[in-house]
Design a protein around this motif. Sequence first.
Motif, PDB file in Angstrom:
ATOM      1  N   ASP A 144      -0.203 -82.058   9.431  1.00 10.39           N
ATOM      2  CA  ASP A 144      -1.666 -81.954   9.358  1.00 10.39           C
ATOM      3  C   ASP A 144      -2.225 -80.879  10.284  1.00 10.39           C
ATOM      4  OD1 ASP A 144      -2.683 -83.992   7.343  1.00 10.39           O
ATOM      5  OD2 ASP A 144      -1.183 -85.097   8.458  1.00 10.39           O
ATOM      6  N   VAL A 145      -3.550 -80.757  10.285  1.00  8.93           N
ATOM      7  CA  VAL A 145      -4.204 -79.665  11.022  1.00  8.93           C
ATOM      8  C   VAL A 145      -5.279 -80.238  11.931  1.00  8.93           C
ATOM      9  CG1 VAL A 145      -5.546 -77.547  10.830  1.00  8.93           C
ATOM     10  CG2 VAL A 145      -3.751 -78.033   9.155  1.00  8.93           C
ATOM     11  N   PHE A 146      -5.101 -80.026  13.223  1.00  6.55           N
ATOM     12  CA  PHE A 146      -6.037 -80.472  14.245  1.00  6.55           C
ATOM     13  C   PHE A 146      -6.335 -79.283  15.156  1.00  6.55           C
ATOM     14  CE2 PHE A 146      -2.937 -83.864  13.279  1.00  6.55           C
ATOM     15  CZ  PHE A 146      -3.789 -84.730  12.615  1.00  6.55           C
ATOM     16  N   PRO A 147      -7.277 -79.402  16.073  1.00  4.39           N
ATOM     17  CA  PRO A 147      -7.511 -78.302  17.009  1.00  4.39           C
ATOM     18  C   PRO A 147      -6.236 -77.852  17.730  1.00  4.39           C
ATOM     19  CG  PRO A 147      -9.309 -79.876  17.150  1.00  4.39           C
ATOM     20  CD  PRO A 147      -8.297 -80.476  16.216  1.00  4.39           C
ATOM     21  N   ALA A 148      -5.375 -78.816  18.080  1.00  2.86           N
ATOM     22  CA  ALA A 148      -4.119 -78.459  18.756  1.00  2.86           C
ATOM     23  C   ALA A 148      -3.218 -77.637  17.846  1.00  2.86           C
ATOM     24  CB  ALA A 148      -3.388 -79.724  19.204  1.00  2.86           C
ATOM     25  N   THR A 149      -3.191 -77.978  16.556  1.00  4.29           N
ATOM     26  CA  THR A 149      -2.382 -77.225  15.594  1.00  4.29           C
ATOM     27  C   THR A 149      -2.857 -75.780  15.533  1.00  4.29           C
ATOM     28  OG1 THR A 149      -2.507 -79.268  14.274  1.00  4.29           O
ATOM     29  CG2 THR A 149      -1.351 -77.392  13.306  1.00  4.29           C
ATOM     30  N   LYS A 185      -1.965 -70.192  16.692  1.00 10.80           N
ATOM     31  CA  LYS A 185      -2.493 -68.917  17.178  1.00 10.80           C
ATOM     32  C   LYS A 185      -1.594 -68.327  18.259  1.00 10.80           C
ATOM     33  CE  LYS A 185      -6.893 -66.845  18.581  1.00 10.80           C
ATOM     34  NZ  LYS A 185      -8.319 -67.123  18.889  1.00 10.80           N
ATOM     35  N   LYS A 186      -1.008 -69.205  19.070  1.00  8.95           N
ATOM     36  CA  LYS A 186      -0.113 -68.747  20.142  1.00  8.95           C
ATOM     37  C   LYS A 186       1.278 -68.418  19.628  1.00  8.95           C
ATOM     38  CE  LYS A 186      -2.422 -71.146  23.962  1.00  8.95           C
ATOM     39  NZ  LYS A 186      -2.354 -72.235  24.972  1.00  8.95           N
ATOM     40  N   GLY A 187       1.523 -68.726  18.347  1.00 11.39           N
ATOM     41  CA  GLY A 187       2.804 -68.369  17.752  1.00 11.39           C
ATOM     42  C   GLY A 187       3.894 -69.413  17.909  1.00 11.39           C
ATOM     43  N   LEU A 188       3.547 -70.606  18.383  1.00 11.09           N
ATOM     44  CA  LEU A 188       4.565 -71.639  18.567  1.00 11.09           C
ATOM     45  C   LEU A 188       4.788 -72.449  17.297  1.00 11.09           C
ATOM     46  CD1 LEU A 188       6.491 -73.105  20.521  1.00 11.09           C
ATOM     47  CD2 LEU A 188       4.617 -74.670  21.056  1.00 11.09           C
ATOM     48  N   ILE A 189       3.723 -72.925  16.666  1.00  7.95           N
ATOM     49  CA  ILE A 189       3.854 -73.702  15.436  1.00  7.95           C
ATOM     50  C   ILE A 189       3.970 -72.750  14.251  1.00  7.95           C
ATOM     51  CG2 ILE A 189       2.717 -75.329  13.878  1.00  7.95           C
ATOM     52  CD1 ILE A 189       1.389 -76.616  16.282  1.00  7.95           C
ATOM     53  N   ASP A 190       5.042 -72.913  13.481  1.00  7.03           N
ATOM     54  CA  ASP A 190       5.254 -72.063  12.316  1.00  7.03           C
ATOM     55  C   ASP A 190       4.437 -72.537  11.122  1.00  7.03           C
ATOM     56  OD1 ASP A 190       7.551 -70.115  13.017  1.00  7.03           O
ATOM     57  OD2 ASP A 190       8.244 -72.044  13.765  1.00  7.03           O
ATOM     58  N   CYS A 191       4.394 -73.846  10.918  1.00 10.18           N
ATOM     59  CA  CYS A 191       3.630 -74.388   9.794  1.00 10.18           C
ATOM     60  C   CYS A 191       3.406 -75.875   9.997  1.00 10.18           C
ATOM     61  CB  CYS A 191       4.338 -74.134   8.460  1.00 10.18           C
ATOM     62  SG  CYS A 191       5.806 -75.159   8.212  1.00 10.18           S
ATOM     63  N   SER A 192       2.524 -76.430   9.161  1.00  8.64           N
ATOM     64  CA  SER A 192       2.246 -77.854   9.228  1.00  8.64           C
ATOM     65  C   SER A 192       2.197 -78.411   7.807  1.00  8.64           C
ATOM     66  CB  SER A 192       0.909 -78.099   9.937  1.00  8.64           C
ATOM     67  OG  SER A 192       0.793 -79.447  10.351  1.00  8.64           O
ATOM     68  N   VAL A 193       2.733 -79.619   7.642  1.00  8.88           N
ATOM     69  CA  VAL A 193       2.716 -80.291   6.338  1.00  8.88           C
ATOM     70  C   VAL A 193       1.423 -81.099   6.258  1.00  8.88           C
ATOM     71  CG1 VAL A 193       3.911 -81.889   4.800  1.00  8.88           C
ATOM     72  CG2 VAL A 193       5.234 -80.429   6.355  1.00  8.88           C
ATOM     73  N   LEU A 227       1.338 -83.202  -1.137  1.00  8.60           N
ATOM     74  CA  LEU A 227       1.553 -82.506   0.129  1.00  8.60           C
ATOM     75  C   LEU A 227       1.299 -81.017  -0.067  1.00  8.60           C
ATOM     76  CD1 LEU A 227       4.933 -84.273   0.872  1.00  8.60           C
ATOM     77  CD2 LEU A 227       2.849 -84.627   2.203  1.00  8.60           C
ATOM     78  N   SER A 228       0.909 -80.349   1.007  1.00  2.12           N
ATOM     79  CA  SER A 228       0.771 -78.890   0.972  1.00  2.12           C
ATOM     80  C   SER A 228       1.191 -78.329   2.326  1.00  2.12           C
ATOM     81  CB  SER A 228      -0.666 -78.470   0.638  1.00  2.12           C
ATOM     82  OG  SER A 228      -1.570 -78.982   1.595  1.00  2.12           O
ATOM     83  N   ILE A 229       1.421 -77.043   2.358  1.00  4.90           N
ATOM     84  CA  ILE A 229       1.868 -76.381   3.589  1.00  4.90           C
ATOM     85  C   ILE A 229       0.745 -75.523   4.135  1.00  4.90           C
ATOM     86  CG2 ILE A 229       3.571 -74.816   4.612  1.00  4.90           C
ATOM     87  CD1 ILE A 229       4.735 -77.431   3.560  1.00  4.90           C
ATOM     88  N   LYS A 230       0.472 -75.659   5.421  1.00 12.37           N
ATOM     89  CA  LYS A 230      -0.530 -74.838   6.103  1.00 12.37           C
ATOM     90  C   LYS A 230       0.171 -73.927   7.114  1.00 12.37           C
ATOM     91  CE  LYS A 230      -4.060 -77.025   4.193  1.00 12.37           C
ATOM     92  NZ  LYS A 230      -4.932 -76.380   3.185  1.00 12.37           N
ATOM     93  N   THR A 231      -0.109 -72.644   7.005  1.00  7.96           N
ATOM     94  CA  THR A 231       0.376 -71.662   7.972  1.00  7.96           C
ATOM     95  C   THR A 231      -0.822 -70.952   8.591  1.00  7.96           C
ATOM     96  OG1 THR A 231       0.489 -69.857   6.374  1.00  7.96           O
ATOM     97  CG2 THR A 231       2.429 -71.293   6.543  1.00  7.96           C
ATOM     98  N   LYS A 232      -0.581 -70.128   9.573  1.00  5.54           N
ATOM     99  CA  LYS A 232      -1.685 -69.437  10.218  1.00  5.54           C
ATOM    100  C   LYS A 232      -2.403 -68.506   9.246  1.00  5.54           C
ATOM    101  CE  LYS A 232       1.162 -65.745  12.256  1.00  5.54           C
ATOM    102  NZ  LYS A 232       1.590 -65.127  13.531  1.00  5.54           N
ATOM    103  N   GLU A 233      -1.690 -68.071   8.205  1.00  5.86           N
ATOM    104  CA  GLU A 233      -2.331 -67.203   7.204  1.00  5.86           C
ATOM    105  C   GLU A 233      -3.341 -67.999   6.356  1.00  5.86           C
ATOM    106  OE1 GLU A 233       1.251 -65.369   8.660  1.00  5.86           O
ATOM    107  OE2 GLU A 233       0.990 -67.327   7.687  1.00  5.86           O
ATOM    108  N   CYS A 234      -3.162 -69.333   6.282  1.00  5.75           N
ATOM    109  CA  CYS A 234      -4.069 -70.191   5.476  1.00  5.75           C
ATOM    110  C   CYS A 234      -5.340 -70.531   6.227  1.00  5.75           C
ATOM    111  CB  CYS A 234      -3.370 -71.498   5.113  1.00  5.75           C
ATOM    112  SG  CYS A 234      -1.864 -71.359   4.187  1.00  5.75           S
ATOM    113  N   LEU A 235      -5.294 -70.438   7.550  1.00  6.89           N
ATOM    114  CA  LEU A 235      -6.366 -70.995   8.382  1.00  6.89           C
ATOM    115  C   LEU A 235      -7.170 -69.904   9.080  1.00  6.89           C
ATOM    116  CD1 LEU A 235      -4.234 -73.817  10.035  1.00  6.89           C
ATOM    117  CD2 LEU A 235      -5.732 -74.040   8.047  1.00  6.89           C
ATOM    118  N   TYR A 236      -8.407 -70.207   9.376  1.00 10.48           N
ATOM    119  CA  TYR A 236      -9.228 -69.312  10.179  1.00 10.48           C
ATOM    120  C   TYR A 236      -9.045 -69.688  11.648  1.00 10.48           C
ATOM    121  CZ  TYR A 236     -11.432 -67.854   5.844  1.00 10.48           C
ATOM    122  OH  TYR A 236     -11.658 -67.336   4.583  1.00 10.48           O
ATOM    123  N   LEU A 237      -8.198 -68.933  12.325  1.00  9.03           N
ATOM    124  CA  LEU A 237      -7.869 -69.242  13.711  1.00  9.03           C
ATOM    125  C   LEU A 237      -8.720 -68.435  14.686  1.00  9.03           C
ATOM    126  CD1 LEU A 237      -3.975 -69.310  13.328  1.00  9.03           C
ATOM    127  CD2 LEU A 237      -5.552 -71.229  13.205  1.00  9.03           C
TER     128      LEU A 237
END
Length: 299
Positions: free
Chosen positions: A237-242, A247-255, A289-299
């Motif tokens: 999932d996607v939370f502020p921490a995600t 953005k810092k490059g640690l999380i590659d993606c989230s389900v 289910l879907s995959i969220k990456t930094k390209e999907c989100l407005y960071l």
Amino acid sequence: MTAQKKANRQTNETTRDRIGVIFYGAEKTADFFKKVFKGIQLAASALDAKPELLVRYSPMDPIQQVKYIDELVNEGIKGLVISPVDDRMVADTINKISREGIPVVTVHTDIADTERIAYVGTDPYKAGEVAAAQMLSFCEDGTEIGIVTGSRQIKVHEQRIAGFRDFIKHSKRNITVESIGECHDDDYRAYELVQKMMSDNPVISAFFFATTGGIYGGCKGIFTMTTRLKFHVVTLDVFPATREFMKKGLIDCSVYQSPMHQGAHAMDILAGKIYENRDPEKRINYEELSIKTKECLYL
């Protein structure tokens, strides 16, 4: 407002139906369940009856969950939405109130051998497989993975881990799961847990978070411990921490598991049973289910 209108309003307020909602984990850190509850609220607000929602957040403890179920029954609930701890005591209590005419819908995590009318949530085994498929796309052979889970007493956590491990095993890749630890969806515990796991197993270079809680603390613990340029993390999932750690490059993606839709769907099923005596079309209702990456989100 006239006295009669005031009296009518008070009567309407006191005769509103009550529906119980129980989640596991501490309310202050339950970002996922707050989204589920928002979906429940939206669906409830669309009902003519405008039921009152009585929500409880329990520790990952079956005794406390049973206590809250009994408490809500004593407060006159017409139905219950619950994310249950996987324990026989909880199952027996769900069966007891179901036989007393209080319908139960499980949301996000299910429990076996109960008379709940339906489950709404993702297929957790498949969620684990999806997370593993993403992890394999990032990791080189020889990678050793650590898994952070909430509790071994939460069925959805255990099934995600099973799906993840089985997919890794069947891939025939030289990638292994080195360690699994419980954080009880607590950021402080998650912070300490990942640091201990990395100290005990210095070869770990990737993490799968099989729970939606503790992501901030866990990622902060990884971020402050590692100097590796290649370190991979898959979360849920996607939370502020995600967003922060993507953005810092640690999380590659989230389900992503559509928590608001889970809540709304669960409420719709429960309301159909309470107000129309309508049984659900399916007892198991899986969300996509879907995959969220930094390209999907407005960071």
